[in-house]
Design an enzyme around this catalytic site. Structure first.
Site, PDB file in Angstrom:
ATOM      1  N   GLU A 263      66.179  67.220  23.011  1.00 26.58           N
ATOM      2  CA  GLU A 263      66.317  67.545  24.422  1.00 26.58           C
ATOM      3  C   GLU A 263      65.210  66.981  25.304  1.00 26.58           C
ATOM      4  O   GLU A 263      64.753  67.653  26.228  1.00 26.58           O
ATOM      5  CB  GLU A 263      66.383  69.063  24.568  1.00 26.58           C
ATOM      6  CG  GLU A 263      65.087  69.825  24.180  1.00 26.58           C
ATOM      7  CD  GLU A 263      64.977  70.224  22.718  1.00 26.58           C
ATOM      8  OE1 GLU A 263      65.599  69.551  21.868  1.00 26.58           O
ATOM      9  OE2 GLU A 263      64.271  71.192  22.418  1.00 26.58           O
ATOM     10  N   HIS A 287      74.607  71.327  23.759  1.00 26.31           N
ATOM     11  CA  HIS A 287      73.392  71.937  23.207  1.00 26.31           C
ATOM     12  C   HIS A 287      72.129  71.361  23.868  1.00 26.31           C
ATOM     13  O   HIS A 287      71.292  72.105  24.382  1.00 26.31           O
ATOM     14  CB  HIS A 287      73.361  71.734  21.693  1.00 26.31           C
ATOM     15  CG  HIS A 287      72.162  72.307  21.023  1.00 26.31           C
ATOM     16  ND1 HIS A 287      72.157  73.569  20.459  1.00 26.31           N
ATOM     17  CD2 HIS A 287      70.905  71.823  20.838  1.00 26.31           C
ATOM     18  CE1 HIS A 287      70.960  73.820  19.954  1.00 26.31           C
ATOM     19  NE2 HIS A 287      70.174  72.770  20.181  1.00 26.31           N
ATOM     20  N   GLU A 288      72.014  70.045  23.850  1.00 21.40           N
ATOM     21  CA  GLU A 288      70.786  69.439  24.398  1.00 21.40           C
ATOM     22  C   GLU A 288      70.681  69.697  25.895  1.00 21.40           C
ATOM     23  O   GLU A 288      69.601  69.922  26.430  1.00 21.40           O
ATOM     24  CB  GLU A 288      70.721  67.933  24.095  1.00 21.40           C
ATOM     25  CG  GLU A 288      70.841  67.557  22.613  1.00 21.40           C
ATOM     26  CD  GLU A 288      69.977  68.385  21.667  1.00 21.40           C
ATOM     27  OE1 GLU A 288      68.938  68.923  22.104  1.00 21.40           O
ATOM     28  OE2 GLU A 288      70.353  68.512  20.481  1.00 21.40           O
ATOM     29  N   HIS A 291      69.307  73.102  26.640  1.00 18.10           N
ATOM     30  CA  HIS A 291      67.843  73.185  26.519  1.00 18.10           C
ATOM     31  C   HIS A 291      67.146  72.947  27.862  1.00 18.10           C
ATOM     32  O   HIS A 291      65.984  73.314  28.020  1.00 18.10           O
ATOM     33  CB  HIS A 291      67.319  72.153  25.520  1.00 18.10           C
ATOM     34  CG  HIS A 291      67.306  72.607  24.093  1.00 18.10           C
ATOM     35  ND1 HIS A 291      66.671  73.762  23.688  1.00 18.10           N
ATOM     36  CD2 HIS A 291      67.805  72.043  22.962  1.00 18.10           C
ATOM     37  CE1 HIS A 291      66.795  73.883  22.355  1.00 18.10           C
ATOM     38  NE2 HIS A 291      67.490  72.855  21.896  1.00 18.10           N
ATOM     39  N   GLU A 310      65.931  77.799  20.210  1.00 24.83           N
ATOM     40  CA  GLU A 310      67.185  77.369  19.575  1.00 24.83           C
ATOM     41  C   GLU A 310      68.270  78.452  19.558  1.00 24.83           C
ATOM     42  O   GLU A 310      69.454  78.142  19.663  1.00 24.83           O
ATOM     43  CB  GLU A 310      66.913  76.851  18.163  1.00 24.83           C
ATOM     44  CG  GLU A 310      65.999  75.614  18.123  1.00 24.83           C
ATOM     45  CD  GLU A 310      66.532  74.416  18.898  1.00 24.83           C
ATOM     46  OE1 GLU A 310      67.742  74.361  19.207  1.00 24.83           O
ATOM     47  OE2 GLU A 310      65.711  73.516  19.219  1.00 24.83           O
ATOM     48  N   ASP A 367      58.086  71.570   9.843  1.00 21.75           N
ATOM     49  CA  ASP A 367      59.179  70.759   9.295  1.00 21.75           C
ATOM     50  C   ASP A 367      59.737  71.378   8.003  1.00 21.75           C
ATOM     51  O   ASP A 367      60.908  71.198   7.685  1.00 21.75           O
ATOM     52  CB  ASP A 367      58.719  69.322   9.023  1.00 21.75           C
ATOM     53  CG  ASP A 367      58.464  68.561  10.319  1.00 21.75           C
ATOM     54  OD1 ASP A 367      59.159  68.840  11.319  1.00 21.75           O
ATOM     55  OD2 ASP A 367      57.568  67.698  10.344  1.00 21.75           O
ATOM     56  N   TYR A 375      68.612  79.070  14.876  1.00 21.85           N
ATOM     57  CA  TYR A 375      69.785  78.696  15.676  1.00 21.85           C
ATOM     58  C   TYR A 375      70.867  79.763  15.591  1.00 21.85           C
ATOM     59  O   TYR A 375      71.307  80.321  16.590  1.00 21.85           O
ATOM     60  CB  TYR A 375      70.390  77.379  15.152  1.00 21.85           C
ATOM     61  CG  TYR A 375      69.554  76.147  15.370  1.00 21.85           C
ATOM     62  CD1 TYR A 375      68.452  75.885  14.557  1.00 21.85           C
ATOM     63  CD2 TYR A 375      69.859  75.236  16.364  1.00 21.85           C
ATOM     64  CE1 TYR A 375      67.685  74.740  14.735  1.00 21.85           C
ATOM     65  CE2 TYR A 375      69.096  74.080  16.550  1.00 21.85           C
ATOM     66  CZ  TYR A 375      68.016  73.837  15.727  1.00 21.85           C
ATOM     67  OH  TYR A 375      67.257  72.714  15.910  1.00 21.85           O
ATOM     68  N   MET A 545      69.204  64.027   9.045  1.00 24.44           N
ATOM     69  CA  MET A 545      68.871  64.923   7.926  1.00 24.44           C
ATOM     70  C   MET A 545      69.996  65.905   7.604  1.00 24.44           C
ATOM     71  O   MET A 545      70.217  66.238   6.447  1.00 24.44           O
ATOM     72  CB  MET A 545      67.581  65.684   8.239  1.00 24.44           C
ATOM     73  CG  MET A 545      66.372  64.756   8.316  1.00 24.44           C
ATOM     74  SD  MET A 545      64.838  65.654   8.575  1.00 24.44           S
ATOM     75  CE  MET A 545      64.967  66.091  10.300  1.00 24.44           C
TER      76      MET A 545
HETATM   77  N1  BES Z   1      65.206  70.507  19.452  1.00 20.32           N
HETATM   78  C1  BES Z   1      66.166  70.289  18.432  1.00 20.32           C
HETATM   79  C2  BES Z   1      65.743  69.265  17.417  1.00 20.32           C
HETATM   80  C3  BES Z   1      64.432  69.563  16.727  1.00 20.32           C
HETATM   81  C4  BES Z   1      64.054  70.851  16.388  1.00 20.32           C
HETATM   82  C5  BES Z   1      63.591  68.537  16.397  1.00 20.32           C
HETATM   83  C6  BES Z   1      62.833  71.085  15.762  1.00 20.32           C
HETATM   84  C7  BES Z   1      62.379  68.772  15.769  1.00 20.32           C
HETATM   85  C8  BES Z   1      61.996  70.054  15.451  1.00 20.32           C
HETATM   86  C9  BES Z   1      67.523  69.896  19.014  1.00 20.32           C
HETATM   87  O1  BES Z   1      67.816  70.520  20.214  1.00 20.32           O
HETATM   88  C10 BES Z   1      68.586  70.324  18.057  1.00 20.32           C
HETATM   89  O2  BES Z   1      68.661  71.493  17.831  1.00 20.32           O
HETATM   90  N2  BES Z   1      69.389  69.417  17.546  1.00 20.32           N
HETATM   91  C11 BES Z   1      70.504  69.742  16.690  1.00 20.32           C
HETATM   92  C12 BES Z   1      71.756  69.745  17.523  1.00 20.32           C
HETATM   93  C13 BES Z   1      72.801  70.722  17.100  1.00 20.32           C
HETATM   94  C14 BES Z   1      72.307  72.108  16.883  1.00 20.32           C
HETATM   95  C15 BES Z   1      73.946  70.716  18.110  1.00 20.32           C
HETATM   96  C16 BES Z   1      70.581  68.677  15.595  1.00 20.32           C
HETATM   97  O3  BES Z   1      69.759  67.745  15.627  1.00 20.32           O
HETATM   98  O4  BES Z   1      71.397  68.779  14.710  1.00 20.32           O
HETATM   99 ZN    ZN Z   2      68.177  72.597  19.943  1.00 19.50          ZN
END
Ligand code: BES
Ligand code: ZN
Length: 599
Positions: A263, A287-288, A291, A310, A367, A375, A545
């Site tokens: 985001e 989602h993004e 945020h 989240e 991480d 979430y 991932m």
């Molecule tokens: N902010 C996150 C990605 C993130 C979280 C990166 C923690 C590094 C550390 C992003 O908003 C996210 O949640 N992405 C999800 C999207 C999905 C839930 C719709 C993803 O990457 O899968």
């Molecule tokens: Zn997110």
């Protein structure tokens, strides 16, 4: 010690940064950023000031007026990195730190031309969340310290730079065949939202305030896929209040990007795997975008409160999609999330402290703590609050929450205090303490049911007993419904069943990656060699991932596919982001059946 964030050397008794000026040369040859960061302080200050750094080579540190500032760079700690302690002379207003990043900076991925669509130009992008901004710039790398920023970025003239900021001009560069791109982010953001990408980029306007960027080869498909983004912004504004960031632009990255989306304010970063061709994966955009309110306006004070980002965003994403597309997909989205939640709880164990919403992460790498729990457990908690307060009253609460805390970073405890004063009694009514401080899932979790969902899970259960669903049934399934059906199938099937699935749904040719990967996971776990080639293609190309974990772990089930996994990974490894490599290596190690032990 006065360090409120276990993942930062930031000390609350010390001066705070309020603005950063970045001056970078993006050196593709050496794979580093070379330049300076000027940190402006909130007030003229003196004495010690601790910054976060990781892998940075510090060349010099001066006050803006030119006098040298004494400093000390501590040895690197595994998670935190190296503390950079400045000793500020009286009345210091700003410090200029000349430095270069390391080619191993975890926040930066440098891609060879061969790893891009166009294959002609290199590509570089950053991913700073959660605690990797310190590998890109010296800073107080905690969301408690919000900064505005400006940047001057020098890049090869054929390439374009974008940042999580507004563009502020373009000049010829100082070096041969380069250009200097200027950016400005006037609003205070947590350092993890500083972002940059450089590559052969084109853009397409989707509305007066929204635009998509990608490599030229993908721009038409990207523009089609995200065409409805402005109506999403409008819907979100009705729910959560005005959109505060002026523009909502999106960048589609090369497939090595380890996340679905990030985001970054004014410039959401996205994996190309969301481009399914039929807009069926735009939940990632919802989602993004969400945020922009929950996360970027109201920010978690540290990763111990990550669910505030989240959980609220996952709930908000579903409210946006329900408002736009009505109810049919609603129960479906919660059910898809339930699967991810169950898997995360099983992976950690339901007694694991990492299954709490409010976590304690001293000594733990964010991480490694990452999962679907903040979430999906978080979103279920918010949903329970919504159900308990009633939708109208909860929507008013949300708007006030965002208005009250906009441009600040808060803790779980501060959220609870606010909820207590605005909706008295609600926290007791939902047993909030259990949700926040206990492990596993509370008994009063909301239940999402629909007739459709029951039919799909029943069809999947019957499939295991050799009954195939009828054509009239399957032909009406939307992508999310097919996904639910696949998710509820046994993880190992016989050839007859696999052949039927392939013949009925043409799964190996799917462009929807959620469906494709679910199918390939079942087929890999069933040692089904007709899909091996497609698995190889996907794993050599995609670094997300979310897809690597299930695919590699399914391949690890049988000796022949385990060999295949090792062989693919040996080739794919240099193409993956460092975070993706970590996920694959831990997945393969956890499922290696002891065959590499006793060595
Ligand atoms: N902010 C996150 C990605 C993130 C979280 C990166 C923690 C590094 C550390 C992003 O908003 C996210 O949640 N992405 C999800 C999207 C999905 C839930 C719709 C993803 O990457 O899968
Ligand atoms: Zn997110």
């Amino acid at each position: 010690m006065n360090r409120p964030d276990p993942h930062s050397y930031f000390d609350i008794t010390q001066p705070r940064t309020s603005h950063i000026h970045l001056d970078w040369f993006v050196d593709f040859e050496r794979r580093l950023l070379d330049g300076a960061a000027t940190l402006e302080l909130e007030h003229p200050s003196s004495g010690p000031m601790d910054l976060d750094t990781k892998g940075l080579s510090i060349h010099s540190i001066h006050a803006q007026e030119g006098s040298e500032i004494p400093y000390e760079l501590a040895p690197e700690e595994p998670v935190l990195g190296s503390r950079l302690r400045l000793n500020l002379p009286d009345g210091t207003k700003s410090v200029v730190i000349s430095y270069t990043t390391s080619p191993e900076a975890i926040a930066l991925q440098w891609l060879e031309p061969q790893m891009t669509l166009g294959k002609r130009h290199p590509f570089m992008y950053s991913q700073c969340q959660a605690i990797h901004a310190r590998t890109v710039m010296p800073c107080q790398d905690t969301p408690r310290v919000r900064i505005s920023y400006k940047a001057a970025v020098e890049v090869p003239e054929q390439l374009t730079a974008v940042m999580s900021a507004g563009p502020a001009g373009l000049n010829p560069g100082r070096r041969h065949s380069t250009r200097l791109h200027f950016f400005e982010m006037p609003q205070p953001i947590p350092p993890y939202l500083v972002a940059i990408a450089v590559g052969d980029l084109q853009s397409r306007d989707l509305s007066p305030r929204a635009r998509v960027w990608s490599e030229p080869e993908l721009i038409d498909r990207a523009a089609y896929e995200f065409a409805e983004v402005d109506s999403m912004i409008e819907t979100a504004e009705q729910l959560f209040g005005p959109y505060d960031w002026e523009r909502y632009d999106m960048l589609v990255l090369p497939p090595a990007f380890p996340f679905g989306g990030m985001e970054n304010p004014r410039m959401t970063f996205l994996t190309p795997t969301v481009i399914a061709g039929d807009r069926s994966l735009v939940d990632v955009i919802a989602h993004e975008l969400a945020h922009s309110w929950t996360g970027n306006l109201v920010t978690n004070a540290s990763m111990e409160h990550f669910w505030l980002n989240e959980g609220f965003t996952t709930w908000a994403e579903r409210r946006i999609l329900d408002a736009l597309h009505g109810g049919r997909g609603s129960a479906l989205r919660w059910a898809i999330g339930q699967k991810a939640l169950d898997e995360s709880i099983a992976r950690f164990g339901k007694e694991s402290p990492l299954t709490k919403l409010r976590t304690e992460l001293e000594g733990i790498d964010p991480d490694d703590a990452f999962s679907s729990i903040p979430y999906e457990k978080g979103a279920r908690f918010v949903r329970l609050l919504e159900e308990t307060a009633g939708r109208e009253s909860f929507d008013r609460f949300m708007q006030k929450y965002i208005k009250t805390f906009r441009f600040t970073s808060i803790t779980t405890e501060e959220f609870c205090a606010f909820a207590n004063s605005e909706l008295p009694g609600i926290l007791e009514a939902v047993q909030a303490q259990d949700w926040l401080l206990e492990t596993g899932m509370p008994a009063n979790a909301p239940v999402f049911k629909s007739e459709r969902l029951d039919q799909l899970t029943a069809a999947a259960d019957e499939f295991a007993t050799k009954r195939r669903p009828e054509k009239e049934q399957t032909s009406s399934w939307i992508p999310g419904e097919l996904l639910i059906f696949l998710q509820h199938l046994p993880r190992e099937l016989d050839r007859d069943a696999l052949g039927w699935l392939e013949a009925t749904f043409d799964l190996t040719a799917k462009r929807n990656y959620e469906i494709l990967v679910e199918w390939l996971t079942i087929a890999a776990g069933s040692d089904y060699e007709p899909v091996f080639e497609r698995i190889r293609e996907v794993l050599l190309e995609v670094g997300r991932m979310k897809y690597l974990r299930p695919l590699y772990s399914a391949l690890a089930r049988h000796p022949r596919t385990r060999e295949l996994a090792r062989e693919i990974y040996a080739t794919a490894k240099p193409r993956y982001h460092a975070l993706s490599r970590r996920v694959v290596e831990s997945t393969l190690a956890n499922s290696s059946d002891g065959d590499i032990s006793n060595g």
